[in-house]
Design an enzyme around this catalytic site. Structure first.
Site, PDB file in Angstrom:
ATOM      1  N   HIS A 139      -3.663  -9.105  10.572  1.00 30.45           N
ATOM      2  CA  HIS A 139      -4.514  -8.516  11.622  1.00 30.45           C
ATOM      3  C   HIS A 139      -5.611  -9.475  12.088  1.00 30.45           C
ATOM      4  CE1 HIS A 139      -2.526  -4.723  10.962  1.00 30.45           C
ATOM      5  NE2 HIS A 139      -2.912  -4.674   9.709  1.00 30.45           N
ATOM      6  N   LYS A 142       0.818  -1.218   0.000  1.00 30.39           N
ATOM      7  CA  LYS A 142       0.000   0.000   0.000  1.00 30.39           C
ATOM      8  C   LYS A 142       0.852   1.268   0.000  1.00 30.39           C
ATOM      9  CE  LYS A 142      -2.245  -0.951   3.824  1.00 30.39           C
ATOM     10  NZ  LYS A 142      -1.648  -2.261   4.123  1.00 30.39           N
ATOM     11  N   ASN A 169      -3.383   6.194   5.805  1.00 34.52           N
ATOM     12  CA  ASN A 169      -2.612   5.253   6.611  1.00 34.52           C
ATOM     13  C   ASN A 169      -1.107   5.377   6.368  1.00 34.52           C
ATOM     14  OD1 ASN A 169      -2.819   2.913   8.473  1.00 34.52           O
ATOM     15  ND2 ASN A 169      -1.893   1.784   6.771  1.00 34.52           N
TER      16      ASN A 169
END
Length: 452
Positions: free
Chosen positions: A189, A119, A142
């Protein structure tokens, strides 16, 4: 969204929470912030908040605090399963995140990028391509700069290029990017989402509000990502580093091509050799960025110049130095197993790998085959060390180093000319460091301090 005189609670006083609180105050809201950390831990932020007229609740969340609000804004690090947040949702109170709040006020066209890995590189590269082409470009999310801090500069002419995480996407309601990309999906996660299916569902929310006038860019070689194609109303474009595709970007021979429409003629963009990033995964990141840039109308020649002059971002397969013939690389951003696999795959062998940190319910046995092929020694650090050592026992030589300093010292003494010392931890950093950037900076400084 009208905020004047509204009672708004910001839950979690991280970087985005602090930015949201100040933004809400500036818009006339009556703001309270609530954080489980002690007043002492929040000491550097509390004075400025109080001076701004923002009430601060520290050391825990009070149920009454949550009940007295018109709106609740949760920071990405705060799970929706937090008891007070979950009760607020059950009571019908509106609960959104900082990304959703900011999106209500951004004026430009939004490009949103998510995925398990890549990302930051893709967002940074995409922002560079847009800016180099003369577009008014804002980059945040982010990646480090809260989205809410882009609002002041956002105009109808701007392109707001955002890195968005599963945590941020959990709390959207109307967020609607004009161009969205899902780079890949691998387990990550799981300590927060509970299962890969729930994690993938959170990622897929990036497209839930898109319409036929919008674009969704997907990885043609990633099975989990492909499934999102059935959940969108947007126009779908694909990218592939392995084969020619009908609509999107791909590698054929030694060059990158883009096909605008199915049945159209592939347009050459640049030779692969001009991509200055290591690893096949970074070729995919470039393909995603190329697709988004062409969808925004940026020329192939402009894209080529931008990609050719782009180098690895900080903490992402970042070359630090060569010492006594040994190369040192900082991939502190490799916070899950798949990211570590991609990092190790970037080198043919002779790797001394530093693994560990805070476990995210990961399966490190997935590393076994690659470690046998390319890694000489693993040096474990942090609270996940025991689990890693147990799951990889007998696969490769393992040294229990406990800290990065010891791991680097041991690795630098064991490595010989032609070897690579690689920090790619497969874990989060929160057991020993503030964040992955802090971990990467410490590693880099230690490497630069090594003597010949």
């Amino acid at each position: 969204m009208e905020l004047k005189n509204k009672r708004v609670l910001v839950v979690g006083l991280g970087k985005s929470g602090l930015a949201a609180a100040m933004f809400l105050r500036d818009r006339g809201a009556r703001v309270t912030v609530s954080d489980t950390r002690s007043a002492q831990a929040l000491a550097k932020d509390i004075p400025a908040l109080l001076e701004a007229g923002i009430m601060v609740e520290s050391g825990g969340h009070g149920l009454l605090t949550f009940r007295r609000q018109d709106l609740i804004v949760v920071s990405p690090g705060v799970p929706l399963t937090t008891p007070e947040v979950a009760q607020a949702i059950r009571n019908g109170l509106p609960v959104i995140g900082e990304l959703e709040l900011a999106s209500r006020f951004l004026e430009g066209k939004t490009v949103a990028i998510t995925g398990s890995n890549g990302k930051t590189t893709t967002t940074t590269l995409t922002g560079k391509i847009f800016a180099d082409a003369g577009r008014q470009t804002l980059v945040g999310g982010n990646i480090g700069l809260p989205v809410i801090e882009l609002i002041a500069e956002s105009t109808p002419e701007s392109w707001d290029v955002l890195e968005v995480s599963s945590f941020q996407l959990e709390t959207i309601a109307e967020f609607k990017p004009h161009i969205a990309a899902v780079l890949n999906l691998t387990p990550d996660h799981l300590d927060r989402h509970g299962s890969f299916a729930q994690y993938a569902a959170a990622k897929a929310r990036i497209t839930e509000n898109q319409g036929p006038e919008d674009y969704l860019v997907l990885n043609a070689e990633d099975v989990a990502t492909q499934k999102i194609a059935g959940k969108t109303k947007a126009q779908i474009y694909w990218f592939s580093g392995r084969r020619q595709i009908k609509q999107g970007a791909f590698v054929h021979g030694e060059s990158v091509f883009f096909t605008e429409k199915e049945g159209g003629k592939p347009e050459p963009i640049l030779p692969v050799v001009e991509i200055g990033l290591k690893g096949a995964h970074n070729i995919e990141n470039v393909l995603a960025a190329v697709t988004m840039a062409r969808l925004a109308g940026i020329s192939a020649e402009s894209i080529r110049r931008s990609v050719a002059s782009f180098h690895a971002v900080e903490h992402r397969l970042e070359f630090v130095r060569t010492l006594d013939g040994v190369d040192y690389f900082n991939d502190s951003k490799a916070t899950n197993v798949d990211a570590t696999i991609k990092a190790v795959e970037s080198f043919p062998g002779g790797v001394h790998l530093i693994l560990g940190g805070k476990d995210k319910d990961s399966d490190y046995t997935q590393l076994a085959g690659l470690l046998r092929e390319r890694v000489k020694t693993v040096y474990t650090i942090g609270s996940a060390a025991e689990k890693i050592e147990h799951q990889l026992a007998g696969v490769v030589k393992i040294v229990s180093a406990k800290t990065i300093a010891v791991a680097l010292s041991d690795a630098s003494q064991a490595a010989v000319a032609g070897d690579v010392v690689l920090l790619a931890p497969a874990c989060s950093s929160f057991d020993q460091f503030e964040n992955y950037e802090h971990r990467g900076r410490v590693f880099r400084e230690l490497v630069l301090g090594l003597k010949e």
